[in-house]
Design a protein around this motif. Structure first.
Motif, PDB file in Angstrom:
ATOM      1  N   SER A   1      -2.371  -5.649   5.581  1.00  0.00           N
ATOM      2  CA  SER A   1      -1.317  -6.465   6.170  1.00  0.00           C
ATOM      3  C   SER A   1      -1.433  -7.943   5.806  1.00  0.00           C
TER       4      SER A   1
ATOM      5  N   VAL B   1       4.737  -7.510  11.272  1.00  0.00           N
ATOM      6  CA  VAL B   1       4.488  -6.621  10.124  1.00  0.00           C
ATOM      7  C   VAL B   1       3.455  -5.552  10.474  1.00  0.00           C
TER       8      VAL B   1
ATOM      9  N   GLY C   1     -12.080  -7.810   6.640  1.00  0.00           N
ATOM     10  CA  GLY C   1     -12.523  -8.414   5.387  1.00  0.00           C
ATOM     11  C   GLY C   1     -11.358  -8.973   4.591  1.00  0.00           C
TER      12      GLY C   1
ATOM     13  N   LEU D   1      -8.990   1.087  -0.923  1.00  0.00           N
ATOM     14  CA  LEU D   1      -8.101   1.839  -1.811  1.00  0.00           C
ATOM     15  C   LEU D   1      -8.847   2.675  -2.842  1.00  0.00           C
TER      16      LEU D   1
ATOM     17  N   THR E   1       1.735  -5.013   3.084  1.00  0.00           N
ATOM     18  CA  THR E   1       2.573  -6.205   3.204  1.00  0.00           C
ATOM     19  C   THR E   1       1.796  -7.377   2.638  1.00  0.00           C
TER      20      THR E   1
ATOM     21  N   LEU F   1       6.941  -7.086  -0.025  1.00  0.00           N
ATOM     22  CA  LEU F   1       6.377  -8.216  -0.768  1.00  0.00           C
ATOM     23  C   LEU F   1       7.169  -9.500  -0.546  1.00  0.00           C
TER      24      LEU F   1
ATOM     25  N   LEU G   1      14.773  -9.802  -1.923  1.00  0.00           N
ATOM     26  CA  LEU G   1      14.589  -9.500  -0.493  1.00  0.00           C
ATOM     27  C   LEU G   1      15.884  -9.748   0.299  1.00  0.00           C
TER      28      LEU G   1
HETATM   29  P1  NAD Z   1      -1.791 -11.464   0.021  1.00  0.00           P
HETATM   30  O1  NAD Z   1      -1.171 -10.641  -1.048  1.00  0.00           O
HETATM   31  O2  NAD Z   1      -2.651 -12.610  -0.379  1.00  0.00           O
HETATM   32  O3  NAD Z   1      -2.681 -10.559   0.991  1.00  0.00           O
HETATM   33  C1  NAD Z   1      -2.133  -9.460   1.675  1.00  0.00           C
HETATM   34  C2  NAD Z   1      -3.245  -8.501   2.061  1.00  0.00           C
HETATM   35  O4  NAD Z   1      -3.791  -7.909   0.889  1.00  0.00           O
HETATM   36  C3  NAD Z   1      -4.411  -9.164   2.767  1.00  0.00           C
HETATM   37  O5  NAD Z   1      -4.820  -8.328   3.827  1.00  0.00           O
HETATM   38  C4  NAD Z   1      -5.476  -9.240   1.685  1.00  0.00           C
HETATM   39  O6  NAD Z   1      -6.787  -9.258   2.182  1.00  0.00           O
HETATM   40  C5  NAD Z   1      -5.199  -7.961   0.929  1.00  0.00           C
HETATM   41  N1  NAD Z   1      -5.685  -7.905  -0.458  1.00  0.00           N
HETATM   42  C6  NAD Z   1      -5.909  -8.941  -1.324  1.00  0.00           C
HETATM   43  N2  NAD Z   1      -6.321  -8.469  -2.530  1.00  0.00           N
HETATM   44  C7  NAD Z   1      -6.378  -7.113  -2.419  1.00  0.00           C
HETATM   45  C8  NAD Z   1      -6.688  -6.057  -3.318  1.00  0.00           C
HETATM   46  N3  NAD Z   1      -7.058  -6.300  -4.579  1.00  0.00           N
HETATM   47  N4  NAD Z   1      -6.600  -4.788  -2.881  1.00  0.00           N
HETATM   48  C9  NAD Z   1      -6.202  -4.523  -1.610  1.00  0.00           C
HETATM   49  N5  NAD Z   1      -5.886  -5.471  -0.709  1.00  0.00           N
HETATM   50  C10 NAD Z   1      -5.951  -6.756  -1.105  1.00  0.00           C
HETATM   51  O7  NAD Z   1      -0.580 -11.970   0.933  1.00  0.00           O
HETATM   52  P2  NAD Z   1      -0.626 -12.902   2.233  1.00  0.00           P
HETATM   53  O8  NAD Z   1      -0.972 -14.284   1.818  1.00  0.00           O
HETATM   54  O9  NAD Z   1      -1.425 -12.281   3.316  1.00  0.00           O
HETATM   55  O10 NAD Z   1       0.879 -12.836   2.698  1.00  0.00           O
HETATM   56  C11 NAD Z   1       1.861 -13.650   2.150  1.00  0.00           C
HETATM   57  C12 NAD Z   1       2.768 -12.839   1.243  1.00  0.00           C
HETATM   58  O11 NAD Z   1       3.277 -11.700   1.959  1.00  0.00           O
HETATM   59  C13 NAD Z   1       3.997 -13.617   0.812  1.00  0.00           C
HETATM   60  O12 NAD Z   1       4.300 -13.310  -0.525  1.00  0.00           O
HETATM   61  C14 NAD Z   1       5.084 -13.074   1.757  1.00  0.00           C
HETATM   62  O13 NAD Z   1       6.390 -13.261   1.259  1.00  0.00           O
HETATM   63  C15 NAD Z   1       4.695 -11.643   1.845  1.00  0.00           C
HETATM   64  N6  NAD Z   1       5.252 -10.996   3.044  1.00  0.00           N
HETATM   65  C16 NAD Z   1       6.228 -10.043   2.885  1.00  0.00           C
HETATM   66  C17 NAD Z   1       6.798  -9.456   4.002  1.00  0.00           C
HETATM   67  C18 NAD Z   1       7.898  -8.434   3.862  1.00  0.00           C
HETATM   68  O14 NAD Z   1       8.207  -7.776   4.849  1.00  0.00           O
HETATM   69  N7  NAD Z   1       8.507  -8.262   2.699  1.00  0.00           N
HETATM   70  C19 NAD Z   1       6.368  -9.820   5.282  1.00  0.00           C
HETATM   71  C20 NAD Z   1       5.366 -10.777   5.403  1.00  0.00           C
HETATM   72  C21 NAD Z   1       4.811 -11.360   4.279  1.00  0.00           C
END
Ligand code: NAD
Length: 465
Positions: free
Chosen positions: A138, A146, A195, A204, A214, A238, A396
């Motif tokens: 998330s 979310v 983490g 994964l 998300t 995303l 989006l």
């Molecule tokens: P992020 O992609 O940096 O991280 C999201 C999650 O992925 C975190 O829990 C992180 O620890 C995890 N993660 C990171 N690398 C990973 C990997 N290699 N494998 C598995 N998990 C991994 O995003 P963020 O900064 O938490 O959130 C902001 C982004 O989310 C923005 O782009 C925003 O637009 C998007 N967002 C989209 C929605 C939607 O409904 N479309 C809603 C909220 C946020």
């Protein structure tokens, strides 16, 4: 286990150190969830619904203290954190109301005489099984929204959930887990994994029955690749580069405040924040003036202050991303109307920034900003607005402001986005599917689609002996 350090975005101080999950502990948690899931799925639906109803009631009861937790670790202004939690029960209610109908078996076809003389009667029925053990990785920006968009329907449908909250919303994630367990979800059926990215990646590595993610496009691509190894169903919510078009039909000054709110709420850190504005030439000057006035009026301050509208960014590195977008735009000829730099105070604050005379060569009009910064471009007519709005790999949301619904619909039906808005923006409803196209994602949360995503069909061909 390694450690996870949680920082306070308002001043950069350490909030907490927590042990982080690694490949070994994640594996053990998944194994425990796999053992526990069948019994959870076998419980009558009414029991699962009663437990999730208790979760909903606890949210309402604890809203104020929970909001302080979210504010401390994400920097979200406390009023906005409270608003998010206060609006979450309505989403839970949607799932509580609609899931039972989707779980019911469906008789699709019956032939009492088997269709041909002498043949036995035939029934064709569909039933719906939970996926099994799913992962929810998330984001931090709306952790309650979310999170519950996935967790609640997944549990109601009989799945076990391995939940990795964002490293920037870990305490909120643990609070969600605490409330679910207190409400009666067994510990091994809803399992938090703590983490950062490497913990998500370790999760994964394991075969899972569904992956619900998300986050950003860049991470989404990695998640999809990891899911492909096990052919796990994957859903990706995303980022976006959402556009709003202000036509010549409106009192531009009157709508400027609403568009500014859609762009700057939560310091612009919303997936569906307005990130680009196109304004018809006839109302452009009036709109820009009112928009800049509205932005200059936003109260910047400590996220714990009730009066604060713009708090710090959640993540320090995003300051450099925003500064690079401003510098790139100015170097290419944009005009800075307000803001433009890190705010002169402790913590990770960026001044609310408005740029005009922008074009699509500039990063601020192409890349997700995810911060309090916006570009406003003048357009000659609807055709030019449509071309500009669709000039993005994201898909989006898109918004049109104007009086004529038919004209707005003609524009909106040409948008390659999962959501379109007429005279509103930055809005999500549990009744409607929330889905992105292109770089904004795959699959849908919320709505009936967002419940079906947690079920798999079983086809029954039943011929009487
Ligand atoms: P992020 O992609 O940096 O991280 C999201 C999650 O992925 C975190 O829990 C992180 O620890 C995890 N993660 C990171 N690398 C990973 C990997 N290699 N494998 C598995 N998990 C991994 O995003 P963020 O900064 O938490 O959130 C902001 C982004 O989310 C923005 O782009 C925003 O637009 C998007 N967002 C989209 C929605 C939607 O409904 N479309 C809603 C909220 C946020």
């Amino acid at each position: 286990m390694s450690a996870l350090t949680l920082l306070n975005p308002a001043d950069g101080t350490v909030l907490r150190e927590l042990p982080a999950d690694d490949a070994v502990s994640v594996g053990a948690k998944i194994a425990a969830a796999r053992a526990a899931q069948p019994a959870w799925a076998a419980r009558p639906f009414a029991e699962r619904r009663a437990i999730l109803t208790r979760f909903r009631d606890l949210l309402i009861e604890r809203k104020d203290t929970l909001a302080l937790t979210t504010t401390a670790e994400t920097g979200k202004p406390v009023r906005q954190a409270r608003n998010e939690i206060a609006a979450t029960p309505a989403r839970v209610d949607f799932f509580l109301e609609h899931t039972a109908a989707l779980l019911a078996p469906r008789l699709m076809h019956r032939q009492p005489d088997g269709g041909v003389p002498g043949a036995a009667a035939l029934e064709e029925v569909v039933t719906f099984d939970p996926l099994g053990v799913i992962a929810n990785i998330s984001a931090w920006n709306y952790p309650w929204f979310v999170g519950t968009n996935v967790i609640v329907p997944a549990l109601l449908c009989g799945n076990a959930v391995i939940y990795k909250p964002s490293e920037h919303a870990t305490l909120t994630g643990l609070a969600i887990a605490g409330l679910l367990h207190e409400a009666g979800v067994p510990d091994d059926v809803f399992v938090p994994v703590i983490g950062a990215g490497e913990t998500g990646a370790a999760l994964l590595e394991h075969p899972l029955d569904g992956i619900f993610f998300t986050g950003s496009y860049a991470t989404g691509v990695k998640v999809a690749a990891a899911a492909a190894r096990h052919l796990a169903p994957v859903q990706l919510e995303l980022g976006g580069k959402d556009a709003a078009y202000v036509t010549d039909e409106v009192d531009a000054a009157a709508v400027a405040g609403a568009v500014a709110d859609g762009a700057f709420y939560n310091a612009g850190q919303s997936c569906c924040a307005v990130e680009r504005v196109y304004v018809h030439a006839d109302v452009y000057d009036a709109f820009v003036e009112a928009f800049v006035d509205a932005v200059k009026g936003f109260a910047i301050g400590a996220p714990t202050d009730e009066g604060t509208y713009i708090g710090p960014l959640c993540r320090e590195p995003q300051l450099a991303v925003l500064q690079a977008q401003v510098d790139d735009a100015l170097q290419k000829g944009a005009t800075l109307r307000c803001g433009g730099r890190r705010a002169d105070r402790g913590g990770w604050y960026f001044e609310p920034t408005v740029l005009t005379d922008v074009d699509h060569t500039m990063a601020v009009m192409r890349d997700e900003s995810f911060g309090p910064i916006i570009g406003i471009e003048k357009v000659a007519d609807d055709a030019e607005a449509v071309a500009r709005m669709n000039d993005t790999p994201y898909g989006l949301t898109a918004a049109v402001y104007g009086r004529d619904r038919t004209r707005a619909a003609r524009i909106l039906e040409r948008m390659n986005t999962g959501t379109v808005y007429w005279n509103c923006c930055d809005r999500v409803s549990p009744n409607l599917p929330w889905s992105g196209r292109g770089h904004s994602g795959v699959g849908a949360t919320l709505s009936l689609e967002g419940i079906r995503a947690f079920l798999r069909p079983r086809a029954w061909h039943l011929r009487a002996p």
